[in-house]
Design an enzyme around this catalytic site. Structure first.
Site, PDB file in Angstrom:
ATOM      1  N   SER A   1      32.158  37.333  37.354  1.00  0.00           N
ATOM      2  CA  SER A   1      32.277  37.243  38.765  1.00  0.00           C
ATOM      3  C   SER A   1      30.955  37.901  39.386  1.00  0.00           C
ATOM      4  CB  SER A   1      33.487  37.769  39.482  1.00  0.00           C
ATOM      5  OG  SER A   1      33.392  37.695  40.663  1.00  0.00           O
TER       6      SER A   1
ATOM      7  N   HIS B   1      31.227  32.841  37.876  1.00  0.00           N
ATOM      8  CA  HIS B   1      32.566  32.819  38.733  1.00  0.00           C
ATOM      9  C   HIS B   1      31.776  33.116  39.983  1.00  0.00           C
ATOM     10  CE1 HIS B   1      36.664  32.796  39.886  1.00  0.00           C
ATOM     11  NE2 HIS B   1      36.242  33.952  40.644  1.00  0.00           N
TER      12      HIS B   1
ATOM     13  N   ASP C   1      32.571  33.804  43.866  1.00  0.00           N
ATOM     14  CA  ASP C   1      33.818  34.238  44.658  1.00  0.00           C
ATOM     15  C   ASP C   1      33.197  33.607  46.337  1.00  0.00           C
ATOM     16  OD1 ASP C   1      35.999  34.912  43.355  1.00  0.00           O
ATOM     17  OD2 ASP C   1      34.593  36.757  42.653  1.00  0.00           O
TER      18      ASP C   1
ATOM     19  N   MET D   1      34.559  33.753  50.068  1.00  0.00           N
ATOM     20  CA  MET D   1      35.481  34.400  50.839  1.00  0.00           C
ATOM     21  C   MET D   1      35.081  34.140  52.298  1.00  0.00           C
ATOM     22  SD  MET D   1      36.211  37.937  49.131  1.00  0.00           S
ATOM     23  CE  MET D   1      36.388  37.852  47.300  1.00  0.00           C
TER      24      MET D   1
ATOM     25  N   MET E   1      38.229  31.105  48.268  1.00  0.00           N
ATOM     26  CA  MET E   1      39.468  31.854  49.016  1.00  0.00           C
ATOM     27  C   MET E   1      39.124  31.801  50.519  1.00  0.00           C
ATOM     28  SD  MET E   1      39.085  35.023  46.403  1.00  0.00           S
ATOM     29  CE  MET E   1      37.445  34.349  45.878  1.00  0.00           C
TER      30      MET E   1
ATOM     31  N   MET F   1      45.965  33.862  39.738  1.00  0.00           N
ATOM     32  CA  MET F   1      45.410  35.361  40.221  1.00  0.00           C
ATOM     33  C   MET F   1      46.149  36.743  39.644  1.00  0.00           C
ATOM     34  SD  MET F   1      42.718  34.761  42.007  1.00  0.00           S
ATOM     35  CE  MET F   1      42.337  36.504  42.561  1.00  0.00           C
TER      36      MET F   1
ATOM     37  N   ASP G   1      42.239  36.039  36.648  1.00  0.00           N
ATOM     38  CA  ASP G   1      40.908  36.439  37.478  1.00  0.00           C
ATOM     39  C   ASP G   1      41.721  37.723  37.962  1.00  0.00           C
ATOM     40  OD1 ASP G   1      38.881  36.983  39.409  1.00  0.00           O
ATOM     41  OD2 ASP G   1      39.257  35.271  40.363  1.00  0.00           O
TER      42      ASP G   1
HETATM   43  C1  DX5 Z   1      39.005  38.776  43.620  1.00  0.00           C
HETATM   44  C2  DX5 Z   1      37.810  37.806  43.144  1.00  0.00           C
HETATM   45  C3  DX5 Z   1      37.647  38.104  41.740  1.00  0.00           C
HETATM   46  C4  DX5 Z   1      37.003  39.508  41.351  1.00  0.00           C
HETATM   47  C5  DX5 Z   1      37.372  40.071  40.191  1.00  0.00           C
HETATM   48  O1  DX5 Z   1      39.260  38.393  44.896  1.00  0.00           O
HETATM   49  O2  DX5 Z   1      38.514  36.649  42.956  1.00  0.00           O
HETATM   50  O3  DX5 Z   1      36.729  37.157  40.901  1.00  0.00           O
HETATM   51  O4  DX5 Z   1      35.611  39.397  41.516  1.00  0.00           O
HETATM   52  O5  DX5 Z   1      36.954  41.388  39.988  1.00  0.00           O
HETATM   53  P1  DX5 Z   1      37.385  42.246  38.950  1.00  0.00           P
HETATM   54  O6  DX5 Z   1      37.212  41.820  37.565  1.00  0.00           O
HETATM   55  O7  DX5 Z   1      36.430  43.396  39.211  1.00  0.00           O
HETATM   56  O8  DX5 Z   1      38.757  42.501  39.253  1.00  0.00           O
HETATM   57 ZN    ZN Z   2      37.534  34.952  41.811  1.00  0.00          ZN
END
Ligand code: DX5
Ligand code: ZN
Length: 216
Positions: A6, A29, A31, A33, A64, A133, A171
């Site tokens: 990620s 990946h 993310d 948001m 997200m 998740m 994740d």
């Molecule tokens: C959290 C994200 C993840 C995050 C994971 O909301 O969806 O993808 O980056 O990070 P780590 O592996 O550090 O928990």
């Molecule tokens: Zn994620």
């Protein structure tokens, strides 16, 4: 077994170089948001489109965001390999699915730690991936919520019983200490942010994670 670093834990001022440092990953990946569905804000369509241009590794976009029906197709049009939206955010999940599919990307559906598997089961025949998740979405670097692990097994059993070829992705909080256990529970695709980007040699860490997942 696929490892998807990620980039939430990457240096956002040097994303092209950061992508090069994870060239050995199976997926990247991303993310997205919106500061509404989660209390954090990252990047949008133009940045995702540009990232796609500077890497040959397929992008796995994790939305997200509220109102995925409106936006999911636009992310799929960037050329992303897969686009995942949250069940909790969708008022019309079938519409989000068809937007993604018609733009040529694979369809992922995500559920938060507090959402029961039963709520998503009926949609899986239309999906390529289920994202379970293992932290509350919004931030990297959190600890994995162990009580979610039975839901991974429940998902895997359901896919097997129903003959569905749907990946099970995890994740949040994934790292060297727990990845084998998650694989044993039935996950096949592993997002890791801090566990990869905290290491100087990211590709070595990716290989180590993959070997552990495959060691079960
Ligand atoms: C959290 C994200 C993840 C995050 C994971 O909301 O969806 O993808 O980056 O990070 P780590 O592996 O550090 O928990
Ligand atoms: Zn994620």
């Amino acid at each position: 077994m696929r490892i998807a670093p990620s980039i939430l834990s990457a240096d956002f001022a040097n994303l092209e170089a950061e992508l090069r440092s994870i060239s050995g990953s199976d997926l990247i990946h991303v993310d997205v948001m919106d500061n509404h569905f989660v209390p954090n804000l990252t990047i949008g369509v133009p940045v995702v489109a540009r990232l796609q241009e500077v890497t040959t590794v397929p992008l796995d976009v994790h939305l997200m965001i509220d109102n995925p029906e409106r936006w999911a197709g636009k992310y799929a049009e960037t050329g992303a390999s897969s686009v995942t939206f949250h069940l909790e955010a969708a008022s019309d999940p079938n519409e989000a699915i068809s937007q993604i599919r018609s733009s040529g990307a694979k369809v992922g559906i995500a559920i938060k730690p507090g959402t029961a598997f039963d709520n998503v089961a009926h949609l899986l025949e239309h999906a390529d991936m289920l994202l379970v998740m293992t932290v509350e979405p919004g931030f990297g670097g959190q600890g994995l919520i162990e009580s979610v692990i039975p839901k991974i097994s429940e998902a895997r059993d359901f896919m097997q019983k129903n003959g569905l070829e749907v990946s099970v992705q995890v994740d949040g909080g994934v790292g060297l200490s727990n990845i084998a256990n998650l694989a044993r529970a039935g996950a096949d695709t592993f997002v890791a942010g801090s566990a990869v980007f905290s290491e100087e040699n990211r590709n070595e860490r990716i290989t180590a994670l993959r070997l552990l997942a495959e060691s079960i």
